[in-house]
Design a protein around this motif. Structure first.
Motif, mmCIF file in Angstrom:
data_model
loop_
_atom_site.group_PDB
_atom_site.id
_atom_site.type_symbol
_atom_site.label_atom_id
_atom_site.label_comp_id
_atom_site.label_asym_id
_atom_site.label_seq_id
_atom_site.Cartn_x
_atom_site.Cartn_y
_atom_site.Cartn_z
ATOM 1 N N PHE A 250 0.848 -1.190 0.000
ATOM 2 C CA PHE A 250 0.000 0.000 0.000
ATOM 3 C C PHE A 250 0.883 1.238 0.000
ATOM 4 O O PHE A 250 1.733 1.411 0.874
ATOM 5 C CB PHE A 250 -0.899 0.026 1.237
ATOM 6 C CG PHE A 250 -1.944 -1.051 1.255
ATOM 7 C CD1 PHE A 250 -3.251 -0.789 0.884
ATOM 8 C CD2 PHE A 250 -1.618 -2.348 1.642
ATOM 9 C CE1 PHE A 250 -4.214 -1.780 0.901
ATOM 10 C CE2 PHE A 250 -2.575 -3.349 1.669
ATOM 11 C CZ PHE A 250 -3.877 -3.068 1.296
ATOM 12 N N GLY A 251 0.677 2.094 -0.978
ATOM 13 C CA GLY A 251 1.457 3.317 -1.070
ATOM 14 C C GLY A 251 1.486 3.809 -2.495
ATOM 15 O O GLY A 251 1.061 3.122 -3.429
ATOM 16 N N ASP A 252 2.005 5.002 -2.682
ATOM 17 C CA ASP A 252 2.039 5.592 -4.019
ATOM 18 C C ASP A 252 2.901 4.797 -4.991
ATOM 19 O O ASP A 252 2.754 4.942 -6.210
ATOM 20 C CB ASP A 252 2.544 7.031 -3.934
ATOM 21 C CG ASP A 252 1.549 7.944 -3.239
ATOM 22 O OD1 ASP A 252 0.359 7.567 -3.157
ATOM 23 O OD2 ASP A 252 1.959 9.020 -2.766
ATOM 24 N N ASP A 253 3.793 3.937 -4.463
ATOM 25 C CA ASP A 253 4.652 3.144 -5.341
ATOM 26 C C ASP A 253 3.988 1.860 -5.812
ATOM 27 O O ASP A 253 4.584 1.074 -6.537
ATOM 28 C CB ASP A 253 5.984 2.830 -4.657
ATOM 29 C CG ASP A 253 5.816 2.073 -3.345
ATOM 30 O OD1 ASP A 253 4.660 1.893 -2.893
ATOM 31 O OD2 ASP A 253 6.849 1.667 -2.753
ATOM 32 N N ASN A 254 2.714 1.628 -5.420
ATOM 33 C CA ASN A 254 1.979 0.472 -5.938
ATOM 34 C C ASN A 254 0.476 0.718 -5.944
ATOM 35 O O ASN A 254 -0.132 0.897 -6.988
ATOM 36 C CB ASN A 254 2.286 -0.794 -5.127
ATOM 37 C CG ASN A 254 1.431 -1.962 -5.586
ATOM 38 O OD1 ASN A 254 1.414 -2.301 -6.769
ATOM 39 N ND2 ASN A 254 0.665 -2.545 -4.675
ATOM 40 N N CYS A 255 -0.148 0.721 -4.772
ATOM 41 C CA CYS A 255 -1.606 0.883 -4.660
ATOM 42 C C CYS A 255 -1.852 1.923 -3.562
ATOM 43 O O CYS A 255 -1.736 1.601 -2.370
ATOM 44 C CB CYS A 255 -2.243 -0.462 -4.292
ATOM 45 S SG CYS A 255 -3.999 -0.640 -4.680
ATOM 46 N N PRO A 256 -2.110 3.174 -3.914
ATOM 47 C CA PRO A 256 -2.194 4.253 -2.930
ATOM 48 C C PRO A 256 -3.175 3.943 -1.800
ATOM 49 O O PRO A 256 -4.312 3.533 -2.042
ATOM 50 C CB PRO A 256 -2.672 5.453 -3.759
ATOM 51 C CG PRO A 256 -2.183 5.155 -5.138
ATOM 52 C CD PRO A 256 -2.321 3.669 -5.294
ATOM 53 N N ALA A 257 -2.712 4.169 -0.570
ATOM 54 C CA ALA A 257 -3.527 3.840 0.596
ATOM 55 C C ALA A 257 -4.844 4.600 0.607
ATOM 56 O O ALA A 257 -5.875 4.065 1.047
ATOM 57 C CB ALA A 257 -2.741 4.127 1.878
ATOM 58 N N ALA A 258 -4.849 5.825 0.111
ATOM 59 C CA ALA A 258 -6.071 6.629 0.131
ATOM 60 C C ALA A 258 -7.196 5.950 -0.624
ATOM 61 O O ALA A 258 -8.372 6.099 -0.291
ATOM 62 C CB ALA A 258 -5.793 8.010 -0.462
ATOM 63 N N THR A 259 -6.848 5.188 -1.655
ATOM 64 C CA THR A 259 -7.848 4.468 -2.455
ATOM 65 C C THR A 259 -7.957 3.014 -2.032
ATOM 66 O O THR A 259 -9.056 2.470 -1.858
ATOM 67 C CB THR A 259 -7.490 4.525 -3.946
ATOM 68 O OG1 THR A 259 -7.425 5.890 -4.359
ATOM 69 C CG2 THR A 259 -8.523 3.793 -4.783
ATOM 70 N N CYS A 260 -6.830 2.377 -1.851
ATOM 71 C CA CYS A 260 -6.799 0.919 -1.701
ATOM 72 C C CYS A 260 -7.099 0.427 -0.292
ATOM 73 O O CYS A 260 -7.449 -0.736 -0.110
ATOM 74 C CB CYS A 260 -5.443 0.385 -2.166
ATOM 75 S SG CYS A 260 -5.096 0.798 -3.900
ATOM 76 N N ALA A 261 -6.960 1.290 0.724
ATOM 77 C CA ALA A 261 -7.208 0.847 2.097
ATOM 78 C C ALA A 261 -8.630 0.358 2.295
ATOM 79 O O ALA A 261 -8.875 -0.548 3.096
ATOM 80 C CB ALA A 261 -6.897 1.982 3.077
ATOM 81 N N SER A 262 -9.569 0.930 1.575
ATOM 82 C CA SER A 262 -10.978 0.560 1.758
ATOM 83 C C SER A 262 -11.434 -0.549 0.818
ATOM 84 O O SER A 262 -12.562 -1.031 0.926
ATOM 85 C CB SER A 262 -11.872 1.789 1.548
ATOM 86 O OG SER A 262 -11.745 2.274 0.223
ATOM 87 N N MET A 263 -10.585 -0.976 -0.097
ATOM 88 C CA MET A 263 -11.003 -1.960 -1.095
ATOM 89 C C MET A 263 -11.107 -3.363 -0.506
ATOM 90 O O MET A 263 -10.275 -3.778 0.295
ATOM 91 C CB MET A 263 -10.016 -1.959 -2.274
ATOM 92 C CG MET A 263 -10.211 -0.759 -3.197
ATOM 93 S SD MET A 263 -8.889 -0.477 -4.417
ATOM 94 C CE MET A 263 -8.602 -2.096 -5.069
ATOM 95 N N GLY A 264 -12.129 -4.092 -0.917
ATOM 96 C CA GLY A 264 -12.280 -5.491 -0.571
ATOM 97 C C GLY A 264 -11.909 -6.364 -1.756
ATOM 98 O O GLY A 264 -11.382 -5.885 -2.760
#
Length: 436
Positions: A250-264
């Motif tokens: 999780f992070g801008d270098d792969n899957c940004p936390a702002a978007t990906c933290a909530s994904m199931g």
């Protein structure tokens, strides 16, 4: 004038939903009260899970239901597709208010022990034993509907997850499918750097069963059995290594936390299918959605690798079951409908339509011959799978979002791995204690 069946079903489903919502907040606990009636006609209500691409599933179910209604004059089957993520609240309300509850439900195999403890599922041991199809039921699938030696449903499909990846992106960047979790992380970040419009690998803070292989592959576990109950193992060294490995994605270098933290799980598959991610951890049951997406013809699947190069990370032994509610006033009909939906013919059709792995060994073998794309999932099953604790507490842990909360706290920076895993372990242990 007779209204179209679908119109009647929609109207009845809406009425049932309103009744359920009103009843859920104030109805007394009546889950343990067995129905006295066994009506041989009338309306049967069914709750099934809504998939990412649900239309093919609906077609198969509609065909099975039409055949059932033809065999049983005077019956009308109303099928409602409910979100997986909110199933806990819906089913709990149904157990509390039998008058608005369905007759038959689809449920995750991790829910079995909790639903039995709540008194919501009917014991169908006798009917299951007399059903010829069950002679070919996979032993693991059979175990998923068995509690205390009694059978509380029929296995509907088994499911395991593997690694989907974009062959066009990998070819363009000169990449090979990762052979270890370390390579997977490095590959994901390399893709993100070269193609910032893509996630290297779509991951989700609410994707428990995509995260757990990282924990298991690093030698960790969810819980250990002790004294007839369980104790959380999230604070163990292996578990924390796995949690660290997963949250590092999780992070801008792969899957940004702002978007990906909530994904199931569904959201990560959707991201891959729509062309927004170069990799994703998806199930055999995700193939229909991927095939219907923008990456059709430009992807491949391999087992999710483990820590050691060439190894396979243990996958969650997933799958869904169908169960008759104890409160049903149509027990005989509901059991027969369960057999229609979970029988060999329908499971074969669901494999063709959705890629769901059949629970019958002979049907699965035929499916593997028919569809070579099944091989990565069969190989994953053969490499060894793991499951969640066989405790009634798991339903509470899952519904309380204990693990997603832990991952989200870490990826947001609110807590470090040690603190978040300790807090999650305390919540799990409280749930285990309450289930004794």
């Amino acid at each position: 004038m007779k209204l179209p069946a679908r119109t009647l079903r929609r109207a009845a489903t809406a009425a049932a939903l309103v009744s359920l919502l009103l009843a859920g907040a104030c109805a007394p606990q009546t889950a343990g009260t067995a129905a006295q009636k066994d009506e041989k006609s009338g309306t049967l209500r069914v709750w099934l899970f809504r998939e990412v691409n649900n239309t093919p599933k609906e077609r198969v179910v509609d065909a099975a239901v039409a055949a059932f209604e033809k065999r049983h004059a005077g019956t009308d089957v109303q099928v409602e597709y409910i979100p997986v993520d909110t199933r806990a609240q819906r089913v709990k309300a149904a157990f509390n208010d039998p008058s608005s509850a369905p007759d038959l439900i689809e449920y995750g195999n991790t829910d079995t022990a909790g639903y039995v403890k709540d008194g919501g599922l009917a014991d169908i041991s006798a009917e299951f034993a007399a059903w010829p199809d069950t002679r070919d039921t996979d032993p693991t699938a059979r175990a998923s509907v068995t509690v205390g030696g009694k059978v509380y449903g029929a296995p509907f499909f088994v499911g395991v997850r593997a690694l989907y990846y974009r062959t066009d992106v990998f070819r363009e960047l000169g990449l090979s499918a990762p052979g270890s979790l370390g390579e997977l992380t490095a590959t994901a970040k390399r893709i993100r750097q070269a193609k910032p419009e893509l996630y290297g690998i779509a991951v989700g803070g609410a994707y428990t069963y995509g995260a757990m292989p990282f924990v298991w592959a690093h030698g960790g576990d969810l819980a250990v059995a002790r004294g007839g109950s369980y104790t959380s193992a999230l604070t163990g060294e292996g578990a924390r290594r796995g949690i660290t490995a997963y949250t590092s994605l999780f992070g801008d270098d792969n899957c940004p936390a702002a978007t990906c933290a909530s994904m199931g799980g569904n959201a990560t598959v959707t991201a891959f299918a729509s062309g927004k991610a170069a990799m994703a951890i998806g199930g055999d049951f995700s193939r229909a959605a991927v095939e219907a997406g923008a990456v059709k013809g430009a992807y491949a699947v391999v087992p999710l690798p483990g820590v050691r190069p060439g190894s396979v990370a243990p996958a969650f032994a997933g799958g869904n079951n169908l169960g008759v509610l104890k409160s049903s006033s149509h027990r005989t009909l509901a059991v027969d409908l369960m057999k229609s939906l979970a029988g060999k013919e329908t499971q074969g059709a669901l494999f063709d339509a959705m890629g769901f792995l059949p629970t019958y060994t002979d049907v699965r073998a035929a499916a593997a011959v028919k569809q070579p794309a099944l091989k990565p999932f069969i190989d994953t099953l053969a490499a060894g799978t793991k499951s969640v604790p066989a405790s009634a507490a798991w339903g509470q842990i899952d519904a309380s979002q204990v693990l997603p909360t832990m991952f989200q706290e870490i990826v947001s920076g609110r807590k470090d791995v040690a603190t978040a895993s300790r807090d999650a372990a305390e919540k799990m242990n409280a749930a285990f204690a309450s289930a004794r």
